[in-house]
Write a protein that holds these residues in place. Sequence first.
Motif, short mmCIF file in Angstrom:
data_model
loop_
_atom_site.label_atom_id
_atom_site.label_comp_id
_atom_site.label_asym_id
_atom_site.label_seq_id
_atom_site.Cartn_x
_atom_site.Cartn_y
_atom_site.Cartn_z
N ASP A 105 0.81 -1.22 0.00
CA ASP A 105 0.00 0.00 0.00
C ASP A 105 0.84 1.27 0.00
OD1 ASP A 105 -2.50 -1.19 -0.13
OD2 ASP A 105 -2.66 -1.41 2.04
N VAL A 106 1.89 1.28 -0.81
CA VAL A 106 2.76 2.46 -0.87
C VAL A 106 2.09 3.56 -1.69
CG1 VAL A 106 4.94 3.36 -1.77
CG2 VAL A 106 4.89 1.17 -0.55
N THR A 107 1.97 4.73 -1.07
CA THR A 107 1.38 5.90 -1.73
C THR A 107 2.36 7.06 -1.63
OG1 THR A 107 -0.88 5.20 -1.21
CG2 THR A 107 -0.55 7.53 -1.68
N LYS A 108 2.47 7.81 -2.73
CA LYS A 108 3.32 9.00 -2.72
C LYS A 108 2.57 10.15 -3.38
CE LYS A 108 6.70 11.88 -2.47
NZ LYS A 108 7.00 12.53 -1.16
N ASP A 109 2.38 11.22 -2.61
CA ASP A 109 1.70 12.42 -3.11
C ASP A 109 2.71 13.55 -3.23
OD1 ASP A 109 -0.79 11.14 -3.09
OD2 ASP A 109 -1.16 11.71 -0.99
N THR A 121 9.13 7.58 -9.77
CA THR A 121 8.83 7.77 -8.35
C THR A 121 9.01 6.48 -7.58
OG1 THR A 121 7.27 9.56 -8.86
CG2 THR A 121 7.07 8.51 -6.71
N LEU A 122 8.58 5.37 -8.16
CA LEU A 122 8.75 4.07 -7.51
C LEU A 122 10.22 3.77 -7.27
CD1 LEU A 122 7.62 1.41 -6.45
CD2 LEU A 122 7.64 0.54 -8.81
N ILE A 123 11.06 4.03 -8.27
CA ILE A 123 12.50 3.80 -8.12
C ILE A 123 13.07 4.70 -7.01
CG2 ILE A 123 14.74 4.14 -9.25
CD1 ILE A 123 13.41 3.19 -11.85
N LYS A 124 12.64 5.95 -6.98
CA LYS A 124 13.14 6.88 -5.94
C LYS A 124 12.70 6.44 -4.55
CE LYS A 124 13.29 10.87 -9.04
NZ LYS A 124 12.62 12.14 -9.41
N VAL A 125 11.50 5.88 -4.43
CA VAL A 125 11.04 5.37 -3.15
C VAL A 125 11.91 4.19 -2.71
CG1 VAL A 125 9.15 4.11 -2.03
CG2 VAL A 125 8.67 6.20 -3.30
N LEU A 126 12.20 3.28 -3.65
CA LEU A 126 13.02 2.12 -3.33
C LEU A 126 14.41 2.54 -2.88
CD1 LEU A 126 12.08 -0.32 -6.25
CD2 LEU A 126 11.44 -0.54 -3.84
N LEU A 127 14.97 3.58 -3.50
CA LEU A 127 16.32 4.03 -3.16
C LEU A 127 16.35 4.97 -1.96
CD1 LEU A 127 17.67 4.71 -6.77
CD2 LEU A 127 18.27 2.80 -5.28
N ARG A 182 10.42 10.29 0.27
CA ARG A 182 9.69 9.61 1.35
C ARG A 182 8.29 9.22 0.88
NH1 ARG A 182 11.61 9.52 6.38
NH2 ARG A 182 13.45 10.79 6.88
N MET A 183 7.84 8.05 1.30
CA MET A 183 6.47 7.63 1.04
C MET A 183 5.51 8.51 1.84
SD MET A 183 6.89 3.50 1.41
CE MET A 183 7.82 3.65 2.96
N THR A 184 4.36 8.79 1.24
CA THR A 184 3.31 9.47 2.00
C THR A 184 2.66 8.51 2.98
OG1 THR A 184 2.89 10.91 0.09
CG2 THR A 184 1.18 10.81 1.79
N SER A 185 2.46 7.27 2.54
CA SER A 185 1.92 6.22 3.41
C SER A 185 2.33 4.87 2.85
CB SER A 185 0.40 6.32 3.51
OG SER A 185 -0.21 6.12 2.25
N GLY A 186 2.09 3.83 3.64
CA GLY A 186 2.45 2.48 3.22
C GLY A 186 3.75 2.04 3.88
N ARG A 187 4.17 0.84 3.52
CA ARG A 187 5.42 0.32 4.08
C ARG A 187 6.05 -0.63 3.07
NH1 ARG A 187 4.10 -4.86 6.01
NH2 ARG A 187 1.84 -5.22 6.13
N LEU A 191 12.05 0.30 4.11
CA LEU A 191 12.02 1.51 3.28
C LEU A 191 11.65 2.72 4.13
CD1 LEU A 191 10.15 0.36 0.02
CD2 LEU A 191 12.60 0.48 0.44
N GLY A 192 12.35 3.82 3.88
CA GLY A 192 12.06 5.06 4.60
C GLY A 192 12.80 5.20 5.92
#
Length: 309
Positions: free
Chosen positions: A9-13, A44-50, A54-59, A67-68
């Motif tokens: 449930d990874v979300t990024k706003d 954005t997904l790649i940047k979250v993985l690296l 920061r993710m807005t929500s999720g894990r 992650l995070g």
Amino acid sequence: MTNLIELVDVTKDYGRFRALDHVSLQIRSGVTGLLGPNGAGKSTLIKVLLGLVRMTSGRGRLLEFELGRQSREIREQVGYMPEDDCYLHGMTGVESVQFVAQLAKFPAVEGLRRAHEILDFCGVAQERYRTVETYSTGMRQKLRFAQALVHDPPVLILDEPTSGLDPEERQAMLNRIRVMAREHHKAVLLCTHILPDVQSISDSVVILARGRVQVAEDLAELSRPSSPSLHVRLLGSSESFVAHLHSHGIPVEVLSTGIIALKGPPDELARLVWLAAEKCHVSIRSLTPARNSLEEIFVNAVREEALDE
């Protein structure tokens, strides 16, 4: 097999714009093709993985790292090949790769040894002693790939690795990626717009559209048609061959590509095809089970998302 990457449930706003919308994924060793139209959320997904955003929500986790929270540890375990150039002017190719090895905490001498070893694997010969700004686009692609590999990471994230390569070098690059996944058991996330590359080496495919996961499945399952069929290519005219099959009640369709598509169990059809070829005095060029094209799968996934909107 253990999942090397897991997202839940990874979300990024970005303000009011939602780049990733409740993305859940599991990625194992092997090659995973990451596909999607422009603006789908791949970068954005790649940047979250690296850990670069920061993710807005999720894990999620990469290997045993969260992650995070453990971004530095994650980046130590990932070899990242960006789409754009990232080198220091005035450095030679081998110095550039050695520099990345030293950033990964290798001593200078060991870093130099590894740089030469990886550049050999990547097909970079005496060019390694030239400054990088004199390199062609293809040479810079090889250099970025070498930089991603030099610290022997268990996970590789490759962004458009075959862009700008001629056909021969493109195939060589795909072979290197295949070796990393098959023989060295690395998890490879291959982000590209070149669908034939994904179809030729990927074990699984993830398709994003508008920040949502539309497809996440093994490529073999995706490619399997809903009804079994066989594709035949002939040398020469196919009219008598097709007529003979029709006369025996076998459903036949001649595609625009010249492929003759037969519906039915492939094993049973293969025997009838060889008999028909002998009867009609034609030569069979190829005989393969039908597969859904990745292009069709991609277009349908993106179209479904647009219709949902």
